[in-house]
Design an enzyme around this catalytic site. Structure first.
Site, PDB file in Angstrom:
ATOM      1  N   ARG A 231     -31.944  -2.858  16.325  1.00  0.00           N
ATOM      2  CA  ARG A 231     -30.489  -3.396  16.662  1.00  0.00           C
ATOM      3  C   ARG A 231     -30.715  -4.035  17.956  1.00  0.00           C
ATOM      4  O   ARG A 231     -30.796  -3.308  18.864  1.00  0.00           O
ATOM      5  CB  ARG A 231     -29.302  -2.619  16.346  1.00  0.00           C
ATOM      6  CG  ARG A 231     -28.961  -1.922  14.819  1.00  0.00           C
ATOM      7  CD  ARG A 231     -27.789  -1.545  14.672  1.00  0.00           C
ATOM      8  NE  ARG A 231     -26.429  -2.451  14.497  1.00  0.00           N
ATOM      9  CZ  ARG A 231     -25.493  -2.272  14.412  1.00  0.00           C
ATOM     10  NH1 ARG A 231     -25.016  -1.177  14.645  1.00  0.00           N
ATOM     11  NH2 ARG A 231     -24.604  -3.186  14.375  1.00  0.00           N
TER      12      ARG A 231
ATOM     13  N   ASN B 237     -18.648  -6.929  21.802  1.00  0.00           N
ATOM     14  CA  ASN B 237     -18.226  -5.696  20.669  1.00  0.00           C
ATOM     15  C   ASN B 237     -18.029  -6.436  19.650  1.00  0.00           C
ATOM     16  O   ASN B 237     -18.351  -7.311  19.199  1.00  0.00           O
ATOM     17  CB  ASN B 237     -16.689  -5.357  21.489  1.00  0.00           C
ATOM     18  CG  ASN B 237     -16.477  -4.019  20.697  1.00  0.00           C
ATOM     19  OD1 ASN B 237     -17.352  -3.231  20.579  1.00  0.00           O
ATOM     20  ND2 ASN B 237     -15.189  -3.933  20.208  1.00  0.00           N
ATOM     21  N   LYS B 238     -17.892  -5.697  18.699  1.00  0.00           N
ATOM     22  CA  LYS B 238     -17.612  -5.892  17.209  1.00  0.00           C
ATOM     23  C   LYS B 238     -17.101  -7.244  17.024  1.00  0.00           C
ATOM     24  O   LYS B 238     -16.057  -7.670  17.545  1.00  0.00           O
ATOM     25  CB  LYS B 238     -16.912  -5.050  16.309  1.00  0.00           C
ATOM     26  CG  LYS B 238     -16.836  -5.234  15.115  1.00  0.00           C
ATOM     27  CD  LYS B 238     -18.180  -5.196  14.074  1.00  0.00           C
ATOM     28  CE  LYS B 238     -19.329  -4.219  14.522  1.00  0.00           C
ATOM     29  NZ  LYS B 238     -20.702  -4.575  13.811  1.00  0.00           N
TER      30      LYS B 238
ATOM     31  N   GLN C 126     -15.334  -0.782   9.507  1.00  0.00           N
ATOM     32  CA  GLN C 126     -15.381   0.425  10.410  1.00  0.00           C
ATOM     33  C   GLN C 126     -13.990   0.803  10.703  1.00  0.00           C
ATOM     34  O   GLN C 126     -13.719   2.055  10.892  1.00  0.00           O
ATOM     35  CB  GLN C 126     -16.191  -0.073  11.617  1.00  0.00           C
ATOM     36  CG  GLN C 126     -17.702  -0.062  11.429  1.00  0.00           C
ATOM     37  CD  GLN C 126     -18.125  -1.598  11.201  1.00  0.00           C
ATOM     38  OE1 GLN C 126     -17.430  -2.311  10.483  1.00  0.00           O
ATOM     39  NE2 GLN C 126     -19.467  -1.859  11.508  1.00  0.00           N
TER      40      GLN C 126
ATOM     41  N   ASP D   9     -20.609  -2.819  23.285  1.00  0.00           N
ATOM     42  CA  ASP D   9     -21.790  -2.684  22.935  1.00  0.00           C
ATOM     43  C   ASP D   9     -22.786  -2.898  23.898  1.00  0.00           C
ATOM     44  O   ASP D   9     -23.997  -2.322  23.888  1.00  0.00           O
ATOM     45  CB  ASP D   9     -22.445  -3.394  21.628  1.00  0.00           C
ATOM     46  CG  ASP D   9     -21.681  -2.745  20.416  1.00  0.00           C
ATOM     47  OD1 ASP D   9     -20.642  -2.997  20.101  1.00  0.00           O
ATOM     48  OD2 ASP D   9     -22.602  -2.183  19.796  1.00  0.00           O
TER      49      ASP D   9
ATOM     50  N   ARG E 112     -23.998   4.545  13.790  1.00  0.00           N
ATOM     51  CA  ARG E 112     -23.572   3.216  14.259  1.00  0.00           C
ATOM     52  C   ARG E 112     -22.678   3.565  15.405  1.00  0.00           C
ATOM     53  O   ARG E 112     -22.405   4.743  15.768  1.00  0.00           O
ATOM     54  CB  ARG E 112     -23.210   2.184  13.225  1.00  0.00           C
ATOM     55  CG  ARG E 112     -22.325   2.698  12.098  1.00  0.00           C
ATOM     56  CD  ARG E 112     -20.957   3.424  12.517  1.00  0.00           C
ATOM     57  NE  ARG E 112     -20.324   2.513  13.231  1.00  0.00           N
ATOM     58  CZ  ARG E 112     -19.135   2.806  14.158  1.00  0.00           C
ATOM     59  NH1 ARG E 112     -18.803   4.221  13.981  1.00  0.00           N
ATOM     60  NH2 ARG E 112     -18.664   2.179  14.856  1.00  0.00           N
ATOM     61  N   GLY E 113     -22.430   2.341  16.244  1.00  0.00           N
ATOM     62  CA  GLY E 113     -21.703   2.790  17.501  1.00  0.00           C
ATOM     63  C   GLY E 113     -22.733   3.090  18.781  1.00  0.00           C
ATOM     64  O   GLY E 113     -23.630   3.498  18.650  1.00  0.00           O
ATOM     65  N   ALA E 114     -22.498   2.176  19.564  1.00  0.00           N
ATOM     66  CA  ALA E 114     -23.631   2.103  20.680  1.00  0.00           C
ATOM     67  C   ALA E 114     -24.032   3.627  21.217  1.00  0.00           C
ATOM     68  O   ALA E 114     -25.214   3.660  21.279  1.00  0.00           O
ATOM     69  CB  ALA E 114     -23.102   1.270  21.815  1.00  0.00           C
TER      70      ALA E 114
HETATM   71  O1  MRU Z   1     -21.963  -2.488  14.207  1.00  0.00           O
HETATM   72  P1  MRU Z   1     -21.443  -1.210  14.721  1.00  0.00           P
HETATM   73  O2  MRU Z   1     -20.539  -0.431  13.832  1.00  0.00           O
HETATM   74  O3  MRU Z   1     -22.478  -0.382  15.339  1.00  0.00           O
HETATM   75  O4  MRU Z   1     -20.408  -1.603  15.832  1.00  0.00           O
HETATM   76  C1  MRU Z   1     -19.708  -0.642  16.917  1.00  0.00           C
HETATM   77  C2  MRU Z   1     -18.925  -1.438  17.747  1.00  0.00           C
HETATM   78  O5  MRU Z   1     -19.004  -2.575  17.859  1.00  0.00           O
HETATM   79  C3  MRU Z   1     -18.365  -0.314  18.597  1.00  0.00           C
HETATM   80  O6  MRU Z   1     -17.213  -0.955  19.022  1.00  0.00           O
HETATM   81  C4  MRU Z   1     -19.049  -0.262  20.023  1.00  0.00           C
HETATM   82  O7  MRU Z   1     -20.488   0.245  19.496  1.00  0.00           O
HETATM   83  C5  MRU Z   1     -18.713   0.836  20.744  1.00  0.00           C
HETATM   84  S1  MRU Z   1     -18.796   2.355  20.125  1.00  0.00           S
HETATM   85  C6  MRU Z   1     -18.254   3.461  21.079  1.00  0.00           C
END
Ligand code: MRU
Length: 350
Positions: A90, A250-251, A199, A240, A47-49
């Site tokens: 996603r 973002n999250k 996270q 994201d 996970r994480g973009a």
């Molecule tokens: O659902 P996730 O854990 O993939 O969400 C991640 C985030 O929101 C991060 O802040 C974002 O992807 C940036 S990662 C460098």
């Protein structure tokens, strides 16, 4: 314990660190077929973009490999089928579609001249490796550009995990913290726990503590009062997808942090590679926000915590309006959200 790499590409084999098990279990899982890669992205094994983008790029190679003994045209048809399938895992992190488009583009470029399907596959693998190497370089550059923002002796708040575990390098939001730490700057990091999947509590706390950075985990609802009482001088989060007008997805929970930071006059920065900036999306209203299973909200550590009859909503992201963002830290430098178009127009490819 130092976290192992988010993913490894080892002589044509893709290994993902299973982030659903961190911090208590460190387990790598080999990805042997396309549907498994899609499920790993959907379940947040990776996970994480930026990390999703790199995993999908290699994942497309893994998915298509069984058909590589076909003609270049047959391989390309499989590439397009699998790219569509993986893209649907996603919707919000634009790096997923961006990386798949790049690998598909590499296949298209060689199709006509390729002697066989294996040659197409080799071009796809080379592109995936290039995406991976660029991600490592972008993270380092984001860290170098953002490190001077880290307040010596002060506090830095972050939300979710936008660190090494969310990328294949030293992270995006956490990269300035790592570089400042390397330079001997002392500061205190605050990590929002980041309900519902934690996270911040599980991943950000794990990697910052492993690097020897002073980190304190907060319940998400505690962040505004720390922004108000002088504990925090800088907020830095990942993204994201950043729309053309500078709105940032973002999250979920990021918007609340931005509102509180603005109220108390604390600078709020977003760190991301330029691959997260989506000029094709005009504004935040056009960003598709992933809605995940309500069970992630109604249960805690697999235990039901809400009454069984109650509904729950689980939007995984929210959108922070551009005017609340002090600056966007990319591999090209720090810019105002209103200057994104110019930044990308002027930027050299990384
Ligand atoms: O659902 P996730 O854990 O993939 O969400 C991640 C985030 O929101 C991060 O802040 C974002 O992807 C940036 S990662 C460098």
């Amino acid at each position: 314990m130092q976290p192992p790499p988010t993913l490894r590409w080892d002589q044509g084999r893709l290994f993902l660190l299973d982030q659903t098990l961190l911090p208590h279990h460190v387990v790598e899982v080999e990805q042997v077929e396309g549907e498994q890669v899609r499920e790993s992205i959907r379940r947040l094994v990776v996970r994480g973009a930026p990390a999703i983008g790199v995993a999908a790029a290699y994942g497309l190679v893994v998915a298509v490999r069984p058909d590589a003994d076909g003609s270049p045209e047959q391989v390309l048809a499989e590439v397009q089928r699998w790219a569509t399938r993986l893209r649907s895992a996603r919707p919000t992190a634009v790096n997923l579609a961006w990386a798949l488009d790049r690998v598909e583009g590499a296949a298209l470029r060689v199709r006509d001249a390729a002697a066989d399907g294996l040659e197409v596959l080799a071009a796809m693998e080379a592109e995936a490796v290039a995406i991976h190497e660029e991600d490592v370089r972008c993270c380092r550059a984001i860290g170098e550009h953002g490190a001077s923002l880290v307040p010596a002796g002060g506090g830095v708040l972050t939300h979710c995990n936008a660190g090494a575990l969310a990328t294949t390098g030293i992270g995006t939001a956490l990269a300035p913290l790592y570089v400042a730490h390397e330079r001997g700057v002392a500061f205190r990091a605050f990590a929002d726990e980041t309900r519902p999947l934690l996270q911040g509590a599980r991943l950000t706390a794990f990697e910052l503590a492993a690097a020897g950075i002073d980190v304190t985990v907060l319940a998400d609802g505690a962040a505004p009062s720390l922004l108000g009482d002088g504990s925090v001088q800088l907020v830095v989060v990942g993204a994201d997808r950043v729309a053309a007008n500078g709105d940032v997805a973002n999250k979920v929970g990021t918007l609340g942090v931005a509102l509180a930071a603005r109220h108390f006059g604390v600078p709020f920065y977003v760190a991301c590679p330029s691959s997260t900036i989506d000029l094709a999306t005009p504004g935040g209203a056009e960003i598709v926000v992933e809605e995940r299973s309500s069970q992630e909200v109604t249960c805690f550590a697999d235990q039901q915590v809400t009454p069984l009859s109650v509904r729950a909503r689980n939007p995984a992201f929210d959108v922070t309006p551009a005017e609340m963002v002090s600056g966007i830290i990319t591999e090209h430098g720090v810019v105002a959200p209103s200057a994104l178009g110019t930044l990308l127009g002027d930027a050299e490819p990384s």
